[in-house]
Scaffold this motif. Structure first.
Motif, PDB file in Angstrom:
ATOM      1  N   HIS A   5       0.378  -9.325  -6.016  1.00 55.65           N
ATOM      2  CA  HIS A   5      -0.099  -8.165  -5.300  1.00 55.65           C
ATOM      3  C   HIS A   5       1.426  -6.985  -5.484  1.00 55.65           C
ATOM      4  CE1 HIS A   5      -1.902  -6.413  -2.315  1.00 55.65           C
ATOM      5  NE2 HIS A   5      -0.954  -6.329  -1.553  1.00 55.65           N
ATOM      6  N   TRP A   9       1.196  -3.559  -7.596  1.00 53.89           N
ATOM      7  CA  TRP A   9       1.700  -2.504  -6.638  1.00 53.89           C
ATOM      8  C   TRP A   9       2.969  -1.602  -6.651  1.00 53.89           C
ATOM      9  CZ3 TRP A   9       5.851  -2.103  -3.845  1.00 53.89           C
ATOM     10  CH2 TRP A   9       6.355  -2.480  -3.017  1.00 53.89           C
ATOM     11  N   ILE A  45      -4.232  -4.928  -7.473  1.00 57.45           N
ATOM     12  CA  ILE A  45      -3.478  -4.444  -6.646  1.00 57.45           C
ATOM     13  C   ILE A  45      -4.578  -5.125  -5.311  1.00 57.45           C
ATOM     14  CG2 ILE A  45      -2.882  -2.996  -4.823  1.00 57.45           C
ATOM     15  CD1 ILE A  45      -1.756  -1.386  -7.042  1.00 57.45           C
ATOM     16  N   TYR A  63      -4.686  -6.591  10.089  1.00 58.24           N
ATOM     17  CA  TYR A  63      -4.315  -7.805   8.455  1.00 58.24           C
ATOM     18  C   TYR A  63      -5.611  -5.706   8.139  1.00 58.24           C
ATOM     19  CZ  TYR A  63      -2.433 -11.285   7.981  1.00 58.24           C
ATOM     20  OH  TYR A  63      -1.682 -12.492   7.039  1.00 58.24           O
ATOM     21  N   LYS A  66      -3.691  -2.917   7.378  1.00 60.19           N
ATOM     22  CA  LYS A  66      -2.284  -3.039   5.931  1.00 60.19           C
ATOM     23  C   LYS A  66      -3.738  -2.482   4.493  1.00 60.19           C
ATOM     24  CE  LYS A  66      -0.111  -4.539   2.814  1.00 60.19           C
ATOM     25  NZ  LYS A  66      -0.830  -4.366   1.806  1.00 60.19           N
ATOM     26  N   GLY A  70      -3.341   0.666   2.026  1.00 59.26           N
ATOM     27  CA  GLY A  70      -2.790   0.032   0.784  1.00 59.26           C
ATOM     28  C   GLY A  70      -4.264   0.688   0.608  1.00 59.26           C
ATOM     29  N   GLY A 108       3.210  -4.448   5.833  1.00 57.67           N
ATOM     30  CA  GLY A 108       3.657  -6.045   4.696  1.00 57.67           C
ATOM     31  C   GLY A 108       4.491  -6.906   5.092  1.00 57.67           C
ATOM     32  N   PHE A 109       5.824  -6.082   5.055  1.00 52.38           N
ATOM     33  CA  PHE A 109       6.880  -6.375   4.922  1.00 52.38           C
ATOM     34  C   PHE A 109       7.912  -7.112   6.532  1.00 52.38           C
ATOM     35  CE2 PHE A 109       8.099  -4.624   0.162  1.00 52.38           C
ATOM     36  CZ  PHE A 109       8.510  -5.931   0.274  1.00 52.38           C
ATOM     37  N   LEU A 112       3.180  -8.634   8.978  1.00 56.26           N
ATOM     38  CA  LEU A 112       2.372  -9.809   8.582  1.00 56.26           C
ATOM     39  C   LEU A 112       2.837 -10.788   7.807  1.00 56.26           C
ATOM     40  CD1 LEU A 112      -0.412  -7.572   7.238  1.00 56.26           C
ATOM     41  CD2 LEU A 112      -0.274  -8.725   9.728  1.00 56.26           C
ATOM     42  N   PRO A 113       2.502 -11.996   7.916  1.00 59.03           N
ATOM     43  CA  PRO A 113       3.716 -13.318   8.354  1.00 59.03           C
ATOM     44  C   PRO A 113       3.821 -13.344   6.995  1.00 59.03           C
ATOM     45  CG  PRO A 113       1.104 -14.117   8.485  1.00 59.03           C
ATOM     46  CD  PRO A 113       1.596 -12.292   9.182  1.00 59.03           C
ATOM     47  N   MET A 114       3.068 -13.294   5.470  1.00 60.10           N
ATOM     48  CA  MET A 114       3.171 -13.917   4.734  1.00 60.10           C
ATOM     49  C   MET A 114       4.033 -13.788   3.690  1.00 60.10           C
ATOM     50  SD  MET A 114      -0.846 -14.955   2.167  1.00 60.10           S
ATOM     51  CE  MET A 114      -2.374 -14.157   3.043  1.00 60.10           C
ATOM     52  N   SER A 115       4.799 -13.603   3.218  1.00 56.95           N
ATOM     53  CA  SER A 115       6.292 -13.458   2.232  1.00 56.95           C
ATOM     54  C   SER A 115       6.372 -13.956   1.435  1.00 56.95           C
ATOM     55  CB  SER A 115       7.516 -12.971   3.486  1.00 56.95           C
ATOM     56  OG  SER A 115       8.167 -12.272   3.055  1.00 56.95           O
ATOM     57  N   PHE A 116       6.697 -12.917   0.280  1.00 55.66           N
ATOM     58  CA  PHE A 116       7.129 -14.180  -1.117  1.00 55.66           C
ATOM     59  C   PHE A 116       8.390 -14.755  -0.917  1.00 55.66           C
ATOM     60  CE2 PHE A 116      10.300 -10.329  -1.233  1.00 55.66           C
ATOM     61  CZ  PHE A 116      11.199 -10.270  -1.904  1.00 55.66           C
TER      62      PHE A 116
HETATM   63  C1  HEM Z   1      -0.313   0.356  -3.090  1.00 55.65           C
HETATM   64  C2  HEM Z   1      -1.530  -0.112  -1.737  1.00 55.65           C
HETATM   65  C3  HEM Z   1      -0.167  -1.882  -1.238  1.00 55.65           C
HETATM   66  C4  HEM Z   1       0.617  -1.654  -1.170  1.00 55.65           C
HETATM   67  C5  HEM Z   1       2.388  -1.180  -1.333  1.00 55.65           C
HETATM   68  C6  HEM Z   1       1.342  -2.997  -0.599  1.00 55.65           C
HETATM   69  C7  HEM Z   1       1.997  -3.885  -0.344  1.00 55.65           C
HETATM   70  C8  HEM Z   1       2.421  -4.574   0.699  1.00 55.65           C
HETATM   71  C9  HEM Z   1       3.490  -5.608   1.218  1.00 55.65           C
HETATM   72  C10 HEM Z   1       5.175  -5.007   1.251  1.00 55.65           C
HETATM   73  C11 HEM Z   1       3.139  -6.659   1.101  1.00 55.65           C
HETATM   74  C12 HEM Z   1       4.565  -8.069   1.813  1.00 55.65           C
HETATM   75  C13 HEM Z   1       4.828  -8.444   1.173  1.00 55.65           C
HETATM   76  C14 HEM Z   1       6.264  -9.573   1.252  1.00 55.65           C
HETATM   77  O1  HEM Z   1       6.444 -10.019   2.852  1.00 55.65           O
HETATM   78  O2  HEM Z   1       6.198 -10.178   0.478  1.00 55.65           O
HETATM   79  C15 HEM Z   1       1.962  -7.123   1.411  1.00 55.65           C
HETATM   80  C16 HEM Z   1       0.917  -8.038   1.231  1.00 55.65           C
HETATM   81  C17 HEM Z   1      -0.679  -8.104   1.564  1.00 55.65           C
HETATM   82  N1  HEM Z   1      -1.435  -7.427   0.904  1.00 55.65           N
HETATM   83 FE1  HEM Z   1      -1.072  -5.176   0.909  1.00 55.65          FE
HETATM   84  N2  HEM Z   1      -0.114  -3.235  -0.188  1.00 55.65           N
HETATM   85  C18 HEM Z   1      -1.313  -2.898  -1.011  1.00 55.65           C
HETATM   86  C19 HEM Z   1      -2.431  -2.480  -1.117  1.00 55.65           C
HETATM   87  C20 HEM Z   1      -3.025  -3.508  -0.667  1.00 55.65           C
HETATM   88  C21 HEM Z   1      -4.880  -3.277  -0.653  1.00 55.65           C
HETATM   89  C22 HEM Z   1      -5.700  -2.875  -0.853  1.00 55.65           C
HETATM   90  C23 HEM Z   1      -4.869  -5.219   0.594  1.00 55.65           C
HETATM   91  C24 HEM Z   1      -6.426  -5.803   0.690  1.00 55.65           C
HETATM   92  C25 HEM Z   1      -7.238  -4.722   0.068  1.00 55.65           C
HETATM   93  C26 HEM Z   1      -4.630  -5.375   0.645  1.00 55.65           C
HETATM   94  C27 HEM Z   1      -3.640  -6.716   1.301  1.00 55.65           C
HETATM   95  C28 HEM Z   1      -2.655  -7.458   1.841  1.00 55.65           C
HETATM   96  C29 HEM Z   1      -2.524  -8.502   2.366  1.00 55.65           C
HETATM   97  C30 HEM Z   1      -3.851  -9.265   3.143  1.00 55.65           C
HETATM   98  C31 HEM Z   1      -1.043  -9.511   2.682  1.00 55.65           C
HETATM   99  C32 HEM Z   1      -1.192 -10.511   3.239  1.00 55.65           C
HETATM  100  C33 HEM Z   1      -0.273 -10.034   4.567  1.00 55.65           C
HETATM  101  C34 HEM Z   1       0.252 -11.136   5.533  1.00 55.65           C
HETATM  102  O3  HEM Z   1      -0.351 -12.644   5.890  1.00 55.65           O
HETATM  103  O4  HEM Z   1       1.963 -11.022   5.410  1.00 55.65           O
HETATM  104  N3  HEM Z   1      -2.832  -4.739   0.421  1.00 55.65           N
HETATM  105  N4  HEM Z   1       1.010  -5.752   0.893  1.00 55.65           N
END
Ligand code: HEM
Length: 119
Positions: A5, A9, A45, A63, A66, A70, A108-109, A112-116
């Motif tokens: 993911h 992005w 993405i 969520y 988020k 995105g 995201g960072f 929300l709980p999931m992280s790389f």
């Molecule tokens: C350019 C668009 C996007 C960016 C910049 C982005 C950015 C991020 C970042 C920074 C994280 C956290 C990674 C981490 O903690 O290691 C993340 C997680 C996630 N993203 Fe995105 N994202 C984008 C688009 C989307 C879209 C379109 C969706 C859904 C359809 C989505 C769903 C999720 C989910 C479900 C997570 C996991 C969250 C968690 O439980 O921690 N993202 N994303």
């Protein structure tokens, strides 16, 4: 999946700026090709984002926000590129891009709980 993911992005972000600078320097053909590749990355993405969502037991408002943030980032990429091509003002969409991108990164960072870092 979180790595895929983030990679998707990050690559999209780079391709967006490459397409933008090609457009601005009048290299329309190159810009068109880069934008086509960029659109494939939108799909990646979204696909990786949806796959992450399938791991969540209860999809709450954070969520939902988020995912919306995105998709909003992707929308601003498309709007900015098409408006630059047509020599129209882009400032409103740059503001939206900054807001949506900051929101996606924050949720995201930081929220929300999931992280790389701890997959
Ligand atoms: C350019 C668009 C996007 C960016 C910049 C982005 C950015 C991020 C970042 C920074 C994280 C956290 C990674 C981490 O903690 O290691 C993340 C997680 C996630 N993203 Fe995105 N994202 C984008 C688009 C989307 C879209 C379109 C969706 C859904 C359809 C989505 C769903 C999720 C989910 C479900 C997570 C996991 C969250 C968690 O439980 O921690 N993202 N994303």
């Amino acid at each position: 999946m979180i790595h895929a993911h983030i990679t998707a992005w990050l690559v999209a972000l780079i391709l967006f700026f490459v397409a933008l600078s090609l457009n601005k320097s009048g290299k329309e053909k190159g810009a068109k090709i880069v934008q086509m590749v960029l659109r494939v990355f939108y799909l990646l993405i979204i696909a990786t984002g949806v796959m992450l969502l399938t791991r969540v037991a209860h999809i709450d408002w954070k969520y939902t926000l988020k995912a919306v943030a995105g998709l909003w980032v992707i929308g601003t990429f498309e709007m900015i590129l098409s408006r630059v091509k047509n020599n129209r003002r882009t400032s409103v969409f740059w503001i939206q891009f900054v807001v949506a991108f900051a929101l996606a990164l924050y949720l995201g960072f930081a929220v929300l709980p999931m992280s790389f870092l701890h997959p």
